[in-house]
Design a protein around this motif. Structure first.
Motif, mmCIF file in Angstrom:
data_model
loop_
_atom_site.group_PDB
_atom_site.id
_atom_site.type_symbol
_atom_site.label_atom_id
_atom_site.label_comp_id
_atom_site.label_asym_id
_atom_site.label_seq_id
_atom_site.Cartn_x
_atom_site.Cartn_y
_atom_site.Cartn_z
ATOM 1 N N MET A 1 0.778 -1.266 0.204
ATOM 2 C CA MET A 1 -0.193 0.176 -0.065
ATOM 3 C C MET A 1 0.954 1.265 0.101
ATOM 4 O O MET A 1 0.645 2.250 -0.749
ATOM 5 N N ILE A 2 1.899 1.176 0.818
ATOM 6 C CA ILE A 2 2.686 2.384 0.838
ATOM 7 C C ILE A 2 3.679 2.619 -0.418
ATOM 8 O O ILE A 2 4.142 3.768 -0.718
ATOM 9 N N ASN A 3 3.986 1.449 -0.924
ATOM 10 C CA ASN A 3 5.283 1.476 -1.776
ATOM 11 C C ASN A 3 5.010 0.982 -3.299
ATOM 12 O O ASN A 3 5.626 0.742 -3.979
ATOM 13 N N HIS A 4 3.717 1.055 -3.581
ATOM 14 C CA HIS A 4 3.277 0.441 -4.771
ATOM 15 C C HIS A 4 3.823 1.229 -6.078
ATOM 16 O O HIS A 4 3.979 0.440 -7.088
ATOM 17 N N ASN A 5 4.126 2.480 -5.924
ATOM 18 C CA ASN A 5 4.606 3.325 -6.784
ATOM 19 C C ASN A 5 6.124 2.836 -7.325
ATOM 20 O O ASN A 5 6.485 3.064 -8.654
ATOM 21 N N GLN A 6 6.765 2.324 -6.457
ATOM 22 C CA GLN A 6 8.064 1.805 -6.658
ATOM 23 C C GLN A 6 8.587 0.446 -6.549
ATOM 24 O O GLN A 6 9.469 0.088 -6.213
ATOM 25 N N MET A 7 7.542 -0.396 -6.423
ATOM 26 C CA MET A 7 7.294 -1.820 -6.290
ATOM 27 C C MET A 7 8.659 -2.300 -7.447
ATOM 28 O O MET A 7 9.375 -3.276 -7.169
ATOM 29 N N ALA A 8 8.604 -1.833 -8.555
ATOM 30 C CA ALA A 8 9.372 -2.734 -9.732
ATOM 31 C C ALA A 8 10.813 -2.587 -9.460
ATOM 32 O O ALA A 8 11.632 -3.638 -9.946
ATOM 33 N N SER A 9 11.334 -1.521 -8.802
ATOM 34 C CA SER A 9 12.834 -1.481 -8.416
ATOM 35 C C SER A 9 13.219 -1.942 -6.849
ATOM 36 O O SER A 9 14.382 -1.635 -6.485
ATOM 37 N N ALA A 10 12.212 -2.205 -6.197
ATOM 38 C CA ALA A 10 12.640 -2.578 -4.920
ATOM 39 C C ALA A 10 13.362 -3.759 -4.615
ATOM 40 O O ALA A 10 13.471 -4.854 -5.264
ATOM 41 N N GLN A 11 14.474 -3.774 -3.646
ATOM 42 C CA GLN A 11 15.362 -4.993 -3.269
ATOM 43 C C GLN A 11 15.317 -5.384 -1.929
ATOM 44 O O GLN A 11 16.154 -6.113 -1.480
ATOM 45 N N ASP A 12 14.419 -4.764 -1.039
ATOM 46 C CA ASP A 12 14.542 -5.432 0.301
ATOM 47 C C ASP A 12 13.602 -6.343 0.346
ATOM 48 O O ASP A 12 13.008 -6.904 -1.044
ATOM 49 N N LEU A 13 13.546 -7.214 1.373
ATOM 50 C CA LEU A 13 12.806 -8.586 1.349
ATOM 51 C C LEU A 13 11.381 -8.630 0.821
ATOM 52 O O LEU A 13 11.015 -9.162 -0.025
ATOM 53 N N PHE A 14 10.404 -7.553 1.515
ATOM 54 C CA PHE A 14 9.078 -7.464 1.052
ATOM 55 C C PHE A 14 8.965 -7.260 -0.460
ATOM 56 O O PHE A 14 8.192 -7.663 -1.141
ATOM 57 N N GLY A 15 9.806 -6.194 -0.807
ATOM 58 C CA GLY A 15 9.793 -5.567 -2.193
ATOM 59 C C GLY A 15 10.114 -6.900 -3.184
ATOM 60 O O GLY A 15 9.233 -7.209 -4.338
#
Length: 217
Positions: free
Chosen positions: A81-95
């Protein structure tokens, strides 16, 4: 390959800006997620058994379910919900976990309106109610049953809507899942089916079929 198709998600023409592949091996991601859930359930069971030693096993298992659901709703889905705009580049565990799951439903990579609204309601309403149900169950409080029924209905309705909208679009030629069968059957179908099977079991259990006697006590 153009910027709109330089990703592994379907449909291949979906606009997913800034996609970067996961840096952590899949097995390591799954072990981390599974280990975290195991620790959560183990601690919860230990605390409940110590604080409420007379609580029957069925209620302890119910508490485990609602604590796990509440944690996933508030924290894992809250991350989306908080990070939906940058999900494609996320590299943390949840992302990275979301990027792996999105291979079965790319709407989580495109901030799809229905998915975002549904997840927001889940985070703000159903997650806290799961924790409340777990607490009321531990206290043997009479309000446990009506709150539990609300949570069960929310899970059943949410999953049904989630399945229906994705399959409707797929039927009309807009697939969100990769063609490999395990993405559909394991990620998309089985992982979400749990939130249909368990609420149905809660409905058919003795505490849910005849709750009115205990509501008034």
């Amino acid at each position: 390959m153009s910027a709109s198709t330089s990703h592994p998600y379907y449909p291949l023409g979906a606009k997913i800006v800034g996609y970067t592949p996961n840096q952590t091996p899949l097995l390591e991601l799954l072990v981390s997620a599974g280990g975290g859930c195991a620790v959560l359930l183990g601690l919860t069971f230990s605390v409940v058994s110590y604080v409420r030693p007379t609580l029957r096993m069925a209620d302890r298992i119910a508490i485990l379910w609602f604590v796990l659901s509440g944690t996933l709703h508030c924290f894992f889905e809250g991350y989306f919900m908080i990070n939906h705009n940058q999900m494609a580049s996320a590299q943390d565990l949840f992302g990275q976990l979301w990027k792996e799951y999105a291979l079965s439903d790319s709407r989580y990579m495109t901030s799809d309106t229905l998915v975002l609204c549904m997840e927001t309601m889940t985070v703000l309403l159903w997650g806290p109610l799961c924790f409340l149900t777990a607490y009321l169950t531990s206290k043997k409080h009479s309000l446990r049953h009506p709150i539990q029924l609300i949570v069960c209905m929310s899970h059943l309705y949410g999953d049904t809507l989630y399945y229906a909208t994705s399959l409707f679009d797929d039927f009309h030629g807009v697939p969100y899942c990769r063609p490999e069968p395990y993405y559909f059957w394991l990620y998309y179908f089985m992982m979400n089916l749990i939130w249909i099977i368990v609420p149905l079991c809660e409905f058919t259990g003795d505490q849910c079929i005849f709750p009115y006697e205990t509501w008034l006590t």
